[in-house]
Design a protein around this motif. Sequence first.
Motif, mmCIF file in Angstrom:
data_model
loop_
_atom_site.group_PDB
_atom_site.id
_atom_site.type_symbol
_atom_site.label_atom_id
_atom_site.label_comp_id
_atom_site.label_asym_id
_atom_site.label_seq_id
_atom_site.Cartn_x
_atom_site.Cartn_y
_atom_site.Cartn_z
ATOM 1 N N ASN A 42 3.486 18.033 2.561
ATOM 2 C CA ASN A 42 2.639 17.188 1.715
ATOM 3 C C ASN A 42 3.484 16.417 0.701
ATOM 4 O OD1 ASN A 42 0.266 17.936 2.989
ATOM 5 N ND2 ASN A 42 -0.157 19.601 1.563
ATOM 6 N N GLY A 43 4.559 17.033 0.225
ATOM 7 C CA GLY A 43 5.476 16.315 -0.655
ATOM 8 C C GLY A 43 6.163 15.182 0.068
ATOM 9 N N LYS A 44 6.521 15.411 1.315
ATOM 10 C CA LYS A 44 7.115 14.355 2.139
ATOM 11 C C LYS A 44 6.122 13.208 2.327
ATOM 12 C CE LYS A 44 9.344 13.707 6.675
ATOM 13 N NZ LYS A 44 8.387 12.834 7.344
ATOM 14 N N THR A 45 4.871 13.547 2.610
ATOM 15 C CA THR A 45 3.831 12.521 2.749
ATOM 16 C C THR A 45 3.684 11.724 1.460
ATOM 17 O OG1 THR A 45 2.607 13.800 4.392
ATOM 18 C CG2 THR A 45 1.369 12.137 3.167
ATOM 19 N N ALA A 46 3.696 12.423 0.315
ATOM 20 C CA ALA A 46 3.521 11.764 -0.976
ATOM 21 C C ALA A 46 4.661 10.804 -1.271
ATOM 22 C CB ALA A 46 3.414 12.814 -2.083
ATOM 23 N N SER A 47 5.905 11.222 -1.017
ATOM 24 C CA SER A 47 7.041 10.342 -1.308
ATOM 25 C C SER A 47 7.103 9.168 -0.338
ATOM 26 C CB SER A 47 8.351 11.133 -1.294
ATOM 27 O OG SER A 47 8.567 11.760 -0.048
ATOM 28 N N GLU A 48 6.778 9.407 0.927
ATOM 29 C CA GLU A 48 6.771 8.310 1.905
ATOM 30 C C GLU A 48 5.697 7.288 1.578
ATOM 31 O OE1 GLU A 48 8.425 10.548 5.947
ATOM 32 O OE2 GLU A 48 6.263 10.355 5.601
ATOM 33 N N ALA A 49 4.493 7.754 1.238
ATOM 34 C CA ALA A 49 3.393 6.844 0.912
ATOM 35 C C ALA A 49 3.727 6.020 -0.328
ATOM 36 C CB ALA A 49 2.109 7.635 0.694
ATOM 37 N N SER A 50 4.319 6.656 -1.324
ATOM 38 C CA SER A 50 4.660 5.965 -2.568
ATOM 39 C C SER A 50 5.748 4.927 -2.349
ATOM 40 C CB SER A 50 5.109 6.983 -3.616
ATOM 41 O OG SER A 50 4.073 7.895 -3.923
ATOM 42 N N THR A 51 6.757 5.276 -1.563
ATOM 43 C CA THR A 51 7.850 4.342 -1.300
ATOM 44 C C THR A 51 7.341 3.093 -0.593
ATOM 45 O OG1 THR A 51 9.424 6.177 -1.133
ATOM 46 C CG2 THR A 51 10.088 4.071 -0.181
ATOM 47 N N ALA A 52 6.539 3.284 0.448
ATOM 48 C CA ALA A 52 6.014 2.140 1.213
ATOM 49 C C ALA A 52 5.124 1.265 0.347
ATOM 50 C CB ALA A 52 5.250 2.646 2.436
ATOM 51 N N ALA A 53 4.265 1.891 -0.460
ATOM 52 C CA ALA A 53 3.333 1.125 -1.292
ATOM 53 C C ALA A 53 4.072 0.387 -2.410
ATOM 54 C CB ALA A 53 2.269 2.054 -1.871
ATOM 55 N N ALA A 54 5.103 1.001 -2.982
ATOM 56 C CA ALA A 54 5.871 0.337 -4.038
ATOM 57 C C ALA A 54 6.605 -0.885 -3.505
ATOM 58 C CB ALA A 54 6.859 1.322 -4.665
ATOM 59 N N LEU A 55 7.210 -0.758 -2.334
ATOM 60 C CA LEU A 55 7.893 -1.898 -1.731
ATOM 61 C C LEU A 55 6.910 -3.044 -1.457
ATOM 62 C CD1 LEU A 55 10.309 -0.059 0.728
ATOM 63 C CD2 LEU A 55 10.991 -1.580 -1.131
ATOM 64 N N ALA A 56 5.733 -2.709 -0.944
ATOM 65 C CA ALA A 56 4.720 -3.735 -0.673
ATOM 66 C C ALA A 56 4.277 -4.412 -1.970
ATOM 67 C CB ALA A 56 3.527 -3.107 0.042
ATOM 68 N N TRP A 57 4.208 -3.630 -3.052
ATOM 69 C CA TRP A 57 3.793 -4.171 -4.357
ATOM 70 C C TRP A 57 4.793 -5.211 -4.843
ATOM 71 C CZ3 TRP A 57 5.653 -4.247 -9.401
ATOM 72 C CH2 TRP A 57 4.717 -4.498 -10.410
ATOM 73 N N PHE A 58 6.076 -4.930 -4.722
ATOM 74 C CA PHE A 58 7.080 -5.898 -5.153
ATOM 75 C C PHE A 58 7.059 -7.156 -4.272
ATOM 76 C CE2 PHE A 58 8.919 -2.247 -7.387
ATOM 77 C CZ PHE A 58 9.162 -2.832 -8.626
ATOM 78 N N GLU A 59 6.848 -6.972 -2.988
ATOM 79 C CA GLU A 59 6.744 -8.132 -2.093
ATOM 80 C C GLU A 59 5.601 -9.051 -2.521
ATOM 81 O OE1 GLU A 59 8.498 -9.258 0.319
ATOM 82 O OE2 GLU A 59 9.828 -7.626 0.931
ATOM 83 N N ARG A 60 4.480 -8.468 -2.937
ATOM 84 C CA ARG A 60 3.311 -9.269 -3.324
ATOM 85 C C ARG A 60 3.479 -9.920 -4.691
ATOM 86 N NH1 ARG A 60 0.560 -4.608 -1.871
ATOM 87 N NH2 ARG A 60 0.081 -4.217 -4.077
ATOM 88 N N ASN A 61 4.092 -9.230 -5.621
ATOM 89 C CA ASN A 61 4.024 -9.638 -7.019
ATOM 90 C C ASN A 61 5.254 -10.341 -7.571
ATOM 91 O OD1 ASN A 61 1.358 -8.505 -8.185
ATOM 92 N ND2 ASN A 61 2.177 -6.784 -7.021
ATOM 93 N N TRP A 62 6.372 -10.349 -6.841
ATOM 94 C CA TRP A 62 7.592 -10.862 -7.432
ATOM 95 C C TRP A 62 7.515 -12.327 -7.888
ATOM 96 C CZ3 TRP A 62 10.611 -14.936 -5.984
ATOM 97 C CH2 TRP A 62 10.431 -15.464 -4.706
ATOM 98 N N PRO A 63 6.776 -13.225 -7.211
ATOM 99 C CA PRO A 63 6.803 -14.623 -7.656
ATOM 100 C C PRO A 63 6.309 -14.811 -9.090
ATOM 101 C CG PRO A 63 5.957 -14.478 -5.422
ATOM 102 C CD PRO A 63 6.000 -13.084 -5.944
#
Length: 352
Positions: A42-63
């Motif tokens: 479950n910790g692995k799931t939590a870190s994987e989900a957070s990493t993917a979502a954080a990267l997507a957030w920067f892709e959307r918001n950087w401009p």
Amino acid sequence: DCVVGRSSKRWEKSPRRLFFTWVSPDGNLIAGGVFDGHGGLNGKTASEASTAAALAWFERNWPTARSWSEEKWSKELKKLFYSLHQEIARQFLEKHAGSGEHGRLAIDPKFIVRKSNGYPVHGGTTATVVVLIQDDSGQKRLICANVGDSDAILVSHPKQAMSLARRSAATPALETDLNAHTSESNEWIHLSEDHGPDSAREWQRIRELDAADFPTKLLFVYDKPNVFRKYECPQVFLETGVKDAKFVENPWGNDLRPTNVRYDAAVYAVTPYGVSTDVTCIAMTRSLGDFYAHQFGLTWEPHVSVVRIADDPPPTPSDIDQTESIADTFSRSQCVLMVFGIAGALKIFRLF
């Protein structure tokens, strides 16, 4: 300029400690982060989900993010952390759908992910995200948001003094944090804040939670061997908010248990007597996931700090996201010396 990081211990078959880096197409926004999961798969799931979502957030918001004010950054990073917290819950439901071990999972009115037998699903992750932004005038700001105990340290080149402005962000307390988290020689700054049961600020935060919303609150205790009801262990803080001198001055004579090779006394945030289904014993006071513990005072809300890096003299800082494999073995000053020892051998000094 580049960003480097290391994600996990070599011997972990299923890494739960993940590191990400991201650079905007124009090169003016650089982000890095670490998510150190706990609670097995479950910790692995939590870190994987957070990493993917954080990267997507920067892709959307950087401009637009490059022009955000410090207050706006603080607000948006808190929104990001809450969205990561929610995404972990969604991933728990998806990963365990139809699982024979857990049965069908559900989220209750308190936003606790529960198994079909009513018991909570355990697991979560620390989160430390650091962003370096350069505006049109060339001024750089370093913004850090974190929950848990994955450290972020800003390190100056050993041959150059680091010219830094004071922190400023959403909370006035950050103005005084700089001195408390800076080495005497100004060689490094602790950007993140430790969220553990030995933190007086975290003890005070939980103590001041509204009793109507939090009728039962976490206790901060030292760990003792052979004490299985952890709420029976000695408490870290007295009612005055000061650590009990008896245990500070003589931890091993009072039968405390060390938590690492530096022989720091082990501490936990635990539920008091009377809690059965959602018994909590956790080594941090803020995290993403760990949904069952938030009803007792654990929180997903990050600490946010801002450092303005002056142009004269130009610094060559390194941003280091530490995990306990290093931080539990060496002091922060020793970590800094090791970084430059390695950097010198590799002829790498400018990481940002």
